[in-house]
Design a protein around this motif. Structure first.
Motif, short mmCIF file in Angstrom:
data_model
loop_
_atom_site.label_atom_id
_atom_site.label_comp_id
_atom_site.label_asym_id
_atom_site.label_seq_id
_atom_site.Cartn_x
_atom_site.Cartn_y
_atom_site.Cartn_z
N SER A 201 -3.25 2.97 -10.08
CA SER A 201 -3.53 4.15 -9.26
C SER A 201 -4.32 5.14 -10.10
O SER A 201 -4.25 5.13 -11.33
CB SER A 201 -2.23 4.80 -8.77
N LEU A 202 -5.07 6.00 -9.45
CA LEU A 202 -5.84 7.02 -10.15
C LEU A 202 -4.92 7.95 -10.91
O LEU A 202 -5.20 8.35 -12.04
CB LEU A 202 -6.70 7.81 -9.16
N ASP A 203 -3.78 8.26 -10.32
CA ASP A 203 -2.80 9.13 -10.97
C ASP A 203 -2.29 8.49 -12.26
O ASP A 203 -2.14 9.15 -13.28
CB ASP A 203 -1.63 9.40 -10.01
N LEU B 34 -3.83 6.41 -14.17
CA LEU B 34 -4.87 6.35 -15.19
C LEU B 34 -5.14 7.70 -15.83
O LEU B 34 -5.50 7.78 -17.01
CB LEU B 34 -6.17 5.80 -14.59
N LEU B 35 -4.99 8.77 -15.06
CA LEU B 35 -5.41 10.08 -15.53
C LEU B 35 -4.30 10.95 -16.10
O LEU B 35 -4.55 11.81 -16.94
CB LEU B 35 -6.10 10.84 -14.39
N ALA C 149 -18.20 4.77 -4.66
CA ALA C 149 -17.20 3.73 -4.45
C ALA C 149 -17.80 2.51 -3.77
O ALA C 149 -17.45 1.36 -4.08
CB ALA C 149 -16.04 4.28 -3.62
N LYS D 177 -3.37 -4.04 -10.95
CA LYS D 177 -3.30 -3.04 -9.88
C LYS D 177 -2.87 -1.71 -10.48
O LYS D 177 -1.93 -1.65 -11.27
CB LYS D 177 -2.33 -3.49 -8.79
N PRO E 46 -12.33 0.20 -6.36
CA PRO E 46 -12.13 1.50 -6.99
C PRO E 46 -10.73 2.08 -6.79
O PRO E 46 -10.21 2.12 -5.67
CB PRO E 46 -13.19 2.38 -6.33
N PHE E 47 -10.15 2.46 -7.92
CA PHE E 47 -8.88 3.19 -7.98
C PHE E 47 -7.67 2.38 -7.54
O PHE E 47 -6.58 2.92 -7.36
CB PHE E 47 -8.95 4.49 -7.15
N THR E 48 -7.82 1.05 -7.34
CA THR E 48 -6.65 0.25 -6.93
C THR E 48 -6.51 -1.08 -7.68
O THR E 48 -5.43 -1.40 -8.16
CB THR E 48 -6.68 -0.05 -5.42
#
Length: 306
Positions: free
Chosen positions: A90-92, A94-95, A11, A88, A48-50
């Motif tokens: 979230s990892l959730d 995207l996955l 990260a 913007k 990363p992730f945001t």
């Protein structure tokens, strides 16, 4: 513990400017090879992730179309540009979902230029295309093609500020418009500002809620405020609870619908786009209508609907 340390280190590394520049270069090179256009960014920043921030994004048409009917016409090579694009996520998001899911997308100081143009008949009788389809190699689906219900993207909140949209019609058989009113061969919309929720593209349908939309067109037509919930696709635009406030009219439509063959129908808006709707308590000034129907120019009739 080791896994967490590696993720933390990754990260930190990915936030280094030189690393992000390298990654951006690889992405641009990969995309450009699959498109008939060149994509560039002045700067890319990934938290990363945001958050993803793109500065001065530019998409250039490799083979811009020239209007063969008018030697003075402008050859438009810029398909899209934007000073800032901010996503913007979230990892959730995207996955765990189909397609691209974003919490918020922001576009600032942008311009999109759509060109309707001629093409060689490929055996289906269709001699019309546009630079969007050509640049991104979007093929027109066959009549018997199965319609996909796949979700492409879902954005919870969208903010657009100071955007422009132009549409040039360079077809051989384009209609001729009066000097007054909206020229659908040379549409030029400026100062587009949009605040929208739940923008989704699924199953060939674009949907979302516009809480506030404003813009002005080169003809002089201005929308000071527009809102409504819309579904666009498969030959229809359906808007529920539509409110349009311009300098002359204040119109409320519980339901408004446009029916057309495809987007190219808008090149001859009056003849090829069918309008239907229900109107509730409103004030309609014919000066508003005259921008869409120039034969009404000079008619100062006002109608109060209650």
């Amino acid at each position: 513990m080791i896994t967490a340390s590696l993720l933390f280190a990754a990260a930190l590394v990915i936030q280094l400017p030189q690393v992000q520049t390298y990654v951006a270069g690889k992405v641009v090179k990969s995309l450009s090879g699959k498109l008939d256009g060149d994509i560039s960014f002045e700067k890319i920043h990934l938290k990363p992730f945001t958050t993803l921030v793109l500065k001065n994004t530019l998409i250039i048409d490799k083979e811009p179309y020239m209007d063969t009917c008018d030697s003075t016409s402008i050859q438009i090579d810029t398909f899209f540009k934007a000073e800032y694009i901010i996503a913007k996520f979230s990892l959730d998001g995207l996955l765990k979902h189909e397609g691209i899911h974003l919490d918020k997308a922001t576009i600032r100081n942008a311009q999109m230029n759509l060109v309707i143009e001629n093409q060689e008949d490929k055996g289906d009788g269709d001699i019309t295309t546009d630079n969007l389809s050509r640049i991104f190699r979007i093929r027109k689906p066959s009549a018997d093609a199965r319609k996909s219900e796949k979700e492409i993207f879902h954005i919870r909140k969208v903010e657009i500020s100071d955007m422009g949209f132009a549409m040039k019609n360079y077809e051989y058989d384009r209609p001729v418009y009066d000097e007054e009113g909206i020229d659908w061969n040379d549409l030029d919309v400026k100062d587009i500002n949009l605040d929208a929720l739940e923008l989704q593209f699924k199953g060939g349908i674009m949907s979302g809620e516009a809480r506030s939309l404003s813009f002005r067109e080169n003809s002089g037509y201005i929308v000071e405020h527009m809102s409504g919930t819309a579904r666009v696709g498969r030959g229809k635009t359906i808007i529920e609870d539509l409110h349009i406030d311009d300098p002359w009219s204040d119109v409320h439509l519980p339901l408004f619908m446009m029916s057309y063959a495809d987007i190219h129908a808008f090149k001859d808006f009056i003849a090829e786009v069918k309008l239907d709707g229900d109107i509730s308590e409103s004030m309609l000034d014919f000066r508003t209508l005259s921008y869409f129907a120039p034969e009404l120019i000079g008619n100062d009739l006002k109608i109060d609907v209650s």
